[in-house]
Design a protein around this motif. Structure first.
Motif, PDB file in Angstrom:
ATOM      1  N   GLY A  30     -43.499 -14.842  11.262  1.00 61.43           N
ATOM      2  CA  GLY A  30     -42.837 -16.065  11.405  1.00 61.43           C
ATOM      3  C   GLY A  30     -44.754 -15.723  10.134  1.00 61.43           C
ATOM      4  N   GLY A  31     -45.183 -14.970   9.464  1.00 61.01           N
ATOM      5  CA  GLY A  31     -45.894 -15.173   8.899  1.00 61.01           C
ATOM      6  C   GLY A  31     -45.450 -15.843   7.098  1.00 61.01           C
ATOM      7  N   GLU A  32     -44.212 -15.887   7.184  1.00 59.56           N
ATOM      8  CA  GLU A  32     -44.631 -16.679   6.559  1.00 59.56           C
ATOM      9  C   GLU A  32     -44.602 -18.381   6.338  1.00 59.56           C
ATOM     10  OE1 GLU A  32     -40.730 -16.698   9.024  1.00 59.56           O
ATOM     11  OE2 GLU A  32     -41.772 -15.269   8.160  1.00 59.56           O
ATOM     12  N   ASN A  33     -44.997 -18.814   7.756  1.00 60.63           N
ATOM     13  CA  ASN A  33     -45.454 -20.159   8.142  1.00 60.63           C
ATOM     14  C   ASN A  33     -46.667 -20.292   7.170  1.00 60.63           C
ATOM     15  OD1 ASN A  33     -42.509 -20.778   9.182  1.00 60.63           O
ATOM     16  ND2 ASN A  33     -43.454 -20.001  10.593  1.00 60.63           N
ATOM     17  N   VAL A  34     -47.548 -19.360   6.741  1.00 60.03           N
ATOM     18  CA  VAL A  34     -49.055 -19.491   6.622  1.00 60.03           C
ATOM     19  C   VAL A  34     -48.982 -19.662   5.300  1.00 60.03           C
ATOM     20  CG1 VAL A  34     -51.072 -18.706   6.861  1.00 60.03           C
ATOM     21  CG2 VAL A  34     -49.742 -18.493   8.500  1.00 60.03           C
ATOM     22  N   PRO A  35     -49.659 -20.894   4.903  1.00 59.10           N
ATOM     23  CA  PRO A  35     -49.968 -21.226   2.903  1.00 59.10           C
ATOM     24  C   PRO A  35     -50.012 -19.853   2.914  1.00 59.10           C
ATOM     25  CG  PRO A  35     -49.788 -23.527   4.309  1.00 59.10           C
ATOM     26  CD  PRO A  35     -49.663 -21.268   5.276  1.00 59.10           C
ATOM     27  N   ALA A 167     -50.456 -20.488  16.109  1.00 58.97           N
ATOM     28  CA  ALA A 167     -50.972 -19.306  16.364  1.00 58.97           C
ATOM     29  C   ALA A 167     -50.941 -18.939  18.038  1.00 58.97           C
ATOM     30  CB  ALA A 167     -51.677 -18.720  15.479  1.00 58.97           C
ATOM     31  N   ALA A 168     -49.262 -18.758  17.938  1.00 59.98           N
ATOM     32  CA  ALA A 168     -49.881 -17.808  19.379  1.00 59.98           C
ATOM     33  C   ALA A 168     -49.916 -16.374  20.032  1.00 59.98           C
ATOM     34  CB  ALA A 168     -48.303 -18.313  20.523  1.00 59.98           C
ATOM     35  N   ILE A 182     -48.340  -9.633  20.918  1.00 55.58           N
ATOM     36  CA  ILE A 182     -47.722 -10.531  19.210  1.00 55.58           C
ATOM     37  C   ILE A 182     -48.158 -11.302  18.918  1.00 55.58           C
ATOM     38  CG2 ILE A 182     -44.951 -11.350  19.424  1.00 55.58           C
ATOM     39  CD1 ILE A 182     -44.615  -9.762  22.217  1.00 55.58           C
ATOM     40  N   MET A 183     -48.148 -11.596  17.076  1.00 54.65           N
ATOM     41  CA  MET A 183     -48.616 -12.547  17.246  1.00 54.65           C
ATOM     42  C   MET A 183     -47.845 -13.786  16.248  1.00 54.65           C
ATOM     43  SD  MET A 183     -52.587 -13.453  15.653  1.00 54.65           S
ATOM     44  CE  MET A 183     -52.444 -12.306  13.801  1.00 54.65           C
ATOM     45  N   GLU A 184     -47.503 -14.810  16.994  1.00 50.44           N
ATOM     46  CA  GLU A 184     -46.275 -15.474  15.857  1.00 50.44           C
ATOM     47  C   GLU A 184     -46.802 -16.870  15.407  1.00 50.44           C
ATOM     48  OE1 GLU A 184     -41.033 -17.190  16.969  1.00 50.44           O
ATOM     49  OE2 GLU A 184     -42.820 -16.145  18.271  1.00 50.44           O
ATOM     50  N   PHE A 185     -46.181 -17.232  14.304  1.00 53.94           N
ATOM     51  CA  PHE A 185     -46.913 -18.603  13.449  1.00 53.94           C
ATOM     52  C   PHE A 185     -45.602 -19.436  13.844  1.00 53.94           C
ATOM     53  CE2 PHE A 185     -49.654 -15.174  11.817  1.00 53.94           C
ATOM     54  CZ  PHE A 185     -50.660 -15.988  12.267  1.00 53.94           C
ATOM     55  N   GLY A 186     -46.469 -20.492  14.566  1.00 55.86           N
ATOM     56  CA  GLY A 186     -44.461 -21.870  14.556  1.00 55.86           C
ATOM     57  C   GLY A 186     -45.258 -22.636  12.887  1.00 55.86           C
ATOM     58  N   GLN A 187     -44.260 -23.580  12.914  1.00 53.12           N
ATOM     59  CA  GLN A 187     -43.902 -24.385  11.457  1.00 53.12           C
ATOM     60  C   GLN A 187     -44.518 -24.845  11.047  1.00 53.12           C
ATOM     61  OE1 GLN A 187     -41.721 -24.222   9.687  1.00 53.12           O
ATOM     62  NE2 GLN A 187     -40.069 -22.675  10.520  1.00 53.12           N
ATOM     63  N   LEU A 224     -43.951 -21.203  21.753  1.00 52.06           N
ATOM     64  CA  LEU A 224     -44.133 -19.802  20.878  1.00 52.06           C
ATOM     65  C   LEU A 224     -44.886 -18.470  22.218  1.00 52.06           C
ATOM     66  CD1 LEU A 224     -46.034 -20.021  17.815  1.00 52.06           C
ATOM     67  CD2 LEU A 224     -43.631 -19.681  18.326  1.00 52.06           C
ATOM     68  N   THR A 225     -45.076 -19.846  23.466  1.00 48.11           N
ATOM     69  CA  THR A 225     -45.596 -18.129  24.584  1.00 48.11           C
ATOM     70  C   THR A 225     -44.416 -18.140  25.594  1.00 48.11           C
ATOM     71  OG1 THR A 225     -46.664 -20.431  25.385  1.00 48.11           O
ATOM     72  CG2 THR A 225     -48.172 -18.506  24.264  1.00 48.11           C
TER      73      THR A 225
END
Length: 663
Positions: A30-35, A167-168, A182-187, A224-225
């Motif tokens: 979900g890196g694309e969710n980070v501006p 960020a989880a 695992i590092m996942e970025f939410g909306q 995310l967790t």
């Protein structure tokens, strides 16, 4: 990046070395969710002490600089102020009653279009679910949006609107060396939907808006967790996951959280099958024995344990020698590489030893073990590598060219060590485990611990509670979540209590309310009386027996689910129910945070039992393999061929083996 952040660059580089040396991979989703630019507040989970900010800063998308809060009093000294500012710390005066004054440094950072990182849980802890999310991030975001509208001349163009990016940070095994992250970025969460209420003149409106935003952050982090209602459910789900994916690192990390949460939901379903308590008991027993012996199911599954190894069976000697030759071959193959690895191993040995010492200092705090391993090891490496540099440089007569060569040599040496560990660490673990198991199954029967003696190792250990968590709110949230899971409809509803054999008290019950708040002396005494790690040779047959029973129990569960009616449903997390065609209670979804800031209970949600089984199979779960005979089951038998089970007849409601349907 500004030159003022030189300290930050140095710290981030050292942290990156430390993280890469401990974990094999940081997998970003979900890196694309980070501006790419603009003001953001990253709200991250905090379950592994100092490693969380290290992981977050090292792997943050676009290498954006992250600013962290620090006590304003630390900035009083000019030299300290320079170091902290250069390290991207923001002064926060927590005694300030005025929010605008409290977040003044945060406003300046966001107004420049930069990123702030916070850990809204307030403390690092080890629990089966997210326990608390505090309001600081929500207050900062809403107050900044208000301040930016009132002071447009102080805000960089394009930095008027801040977004919160959840960020989880999830660890496959947070205290284990060479595990994965695992590092996942939410909306991103925008402020538009909260500002009208926050700017309202009505009494309590601002606080209500903050509570709504905090609830939105918590909801994103929860999705995310992996979250379980209690430790027993989480441990049973972990053990089921290891049995379904027996090979090391066989789960796609993109699916790791969804798979884990699906299994947690499965074991959270009331009346799932008639013998669910017995199934859970067998999974928990196997899990606890593996933890006690420092073995893993992946290692046991990879061991060659054919029946020809059974010393009590009259097999031809060549058949038995063949398996022994395989073990000896693998041992020699590892030893052949020793000349190429002996120097890196010897040089890094002090760091490994100190890492283990650091972990033992906090063996009751899982969230601190990895931190101590990394910090203690890093301190040694910061002495070892400079020493190696000067030795090489001295050999090259302290010339400028020699200094460059020495730096390159040390960098290549460190890289070679990491590659060496990646290639051989798991192989060495399996080999050591193979010999440990072989010694155990060939040892005399009289060496085995009795069933009563091994019982202390069959109940999973519960981590101690974190004193910084607000338990009253956490327990209220857990109770409301439990109440949102009604009994599963189906032909077996209500029949479990009649048909199920009584199971031991859950592991979580061992930490009773009476044990809380006791004196430090008693806790120290309890720590001293903690069961010691049992010798593998005395419990290995118990471990192998538990493995067989756990596999049969899990096979029984999935056989019953596969034969269940199409209408059979299992409990699900709402976000997974929405994603995979399940059902979410509409009334529960519409509930909002009340005027007192109390978050409503999670809405009840369901997925089809058949869909859940198909979901797991599609992601590589080896459900069919559970029905196969477990290699090494011969070792779980006593010398006269009888099972280790008591001679008494099995309890009613215990595991009933249901063979798979033949087509």
């Amino acid at each position: 990046m500004s030159d003022a952040y030189i300290v930050h660059r140095v710290i981030r580089r050292i942290a990156s070395w430390a993280v890469v040396s401990f974990f094999t991979e940081i997998h970003v989703i979900g890196g694309e969710n980070v501006p790419h630019d603009g003001p953001i507040i990253a709200t991250a989970t905090h379950h592994n002490m100092m490693l969380d900010p290290a992981v977050l800063s090292c792997a943050f998308p676009y290498k954006r600089v992250l600013h962290y809060w620090a006590k304003a009093s630390l900035f009083a000294n000019p030299a300290m102020k320079y170091v902290l500012t250069s390290a991207c710390n923001i002064p926060v005066d927590r005694k300030a009653q005025d929010k605008q004054l409290l977040f003044r440094g945060t406003f300046r950072t966001l107004a420049a279009g930069e990123a702030v990182a916070l850990f809204p849980e307030g403390t690092s802890y080890t629990e089966p679910h997210i326990m608390q999310v505090k309001d600081g991030a929500a207050w900062a975001a809403l107050e900044y949006t208000k301040w930016a509208k009132e002071n447009p001349d102080k805000v960089k163009k394009g930095a008027e609107n801040v977004m919160i990016v959840p960020a989880a940070i999830v660890y496959t095994n947070k205290s284990k060396y060479r595990s994965q992250v695992i590092m996942e970025f939410g909306q991103p969460i925008k402020m538009d939907q909260f500002m009208e209420q926050f700017m309202s003149d009505k009494e309590g409106a601002s606080r209500a808006a903050v509570k709504r935003l905090t609830a939105a952050i918590e909801r994103e982090l929860t999705q995310l967790t992996v979250n379980a209602p209690d430790w027993d459910t989480l441990y049973a789900a972990r053990m089921a996951r290891d049995l379904l994916w027996p090979e090391e690192r066989s789960i796609n990390l993109d699916d790791f959280v969804a798979i884990s949460q699906t299994l947690v939901d499965l074991f959270s379903t009331p009346d799932l099958v008639p013998n669910i308590n017995a199934i859970r008991r067998h999974l928990l027993t196997y899990y606890s024995l593996l933890e006690s012996t420092h073995l893993t199911n992946a290692v046991l599954s990879s061991l060659p344990l054919p029946a020809t190894l059974d010393p009590r069976q009259p097999v031809r000697l060549p058949s038995r020698l063949f398996t022994l030759i395989l073990l000896i071959r693998d041992t020699l193959a590892l030893l052949i590489r020793l000349p190429f690895s002996i120097v890196p191993i010897v040089i890094h040995a002090p760091a490994y030893v100190m890492g283990r010492v650091g972990a033992r200092l906090v063996e009751d705090e899982e969230e601190t073990q990895a931190q101590n391993k990394v910090v203690f090891g890093l301190l040694l490496l910061l002495m070892i590598y400079p020493a190696a540099f000067f030795v090489v440089w001295a050999f090259l007569r302290y010339t400028p060219v020699g200094a460059v060569v020495a730096v390159g040599f040390v960098a290549l040496f460190a890289s070679y060590h990491n590659k060496l560990i990646n290639d051989n660490y798991e192989r060495a673990k399996r080999l050591v485990a193979a010999w440990r198991v072989l010694v155990g199954v060939w040892a005399p029967r009289k060496w085995d611990l009795s069933l009563s003696a091994v019982a202390q190792y069959t109940v999973p250990r519960i981590p101690p509670e974190n004193p910084w968590i607000e338990r009253s709110k956490a327990k209220a949230a857990a109770a409301s979540a439990a109440s949102s899971r009604p009994t599963t409809p189906g032909p077996h509803s209500g029949s479990e209590s009649a048909s199920e054999s009584p199971s031991p008290a859950p592991a979580s019950a061992l930490t009773s309310g009476a044990d809380k708040g006791k004196s430090k002396d008693k806790s120290k005494s309890k720590k001293k009386n903690k069961p010691r790690r049992p010798p593998t040779r005395r419990v290995i047959r118990h471990v192998l027996r538990a493995r067989v029973e756990a596999a049969k129990a899990l096979a029984s569960l999935f056989t019953q689910l596969a034969r269940a009616p199409e209408a059979k449903r299992v409990a699900a997390s709402p976000h997974l129910a929405r994603a995979y065609g399940g059902h979410v209670d509409v009334a529960g979804e519409l509930a909002e945070v009340d005027a007192d800031g109390v978050t409503p209970q999670e809405p009840a949600a369901w997925r089809s039992a058949h869909e859940v089984v198909a979901f797991l199979k599609a992601r590589g779960a080896k459900i069919a393999a559970l029905h196969d005979r477990v290699e090494g089951d011969w070792a779980a038998l006593s010398s006269d061929g009888e099972s280790f089970e008591s001679e008494a007849s099995p309890e009613k409601g215990d595991i009933q083996w249901v063979p798979p349907t033949r087509h």
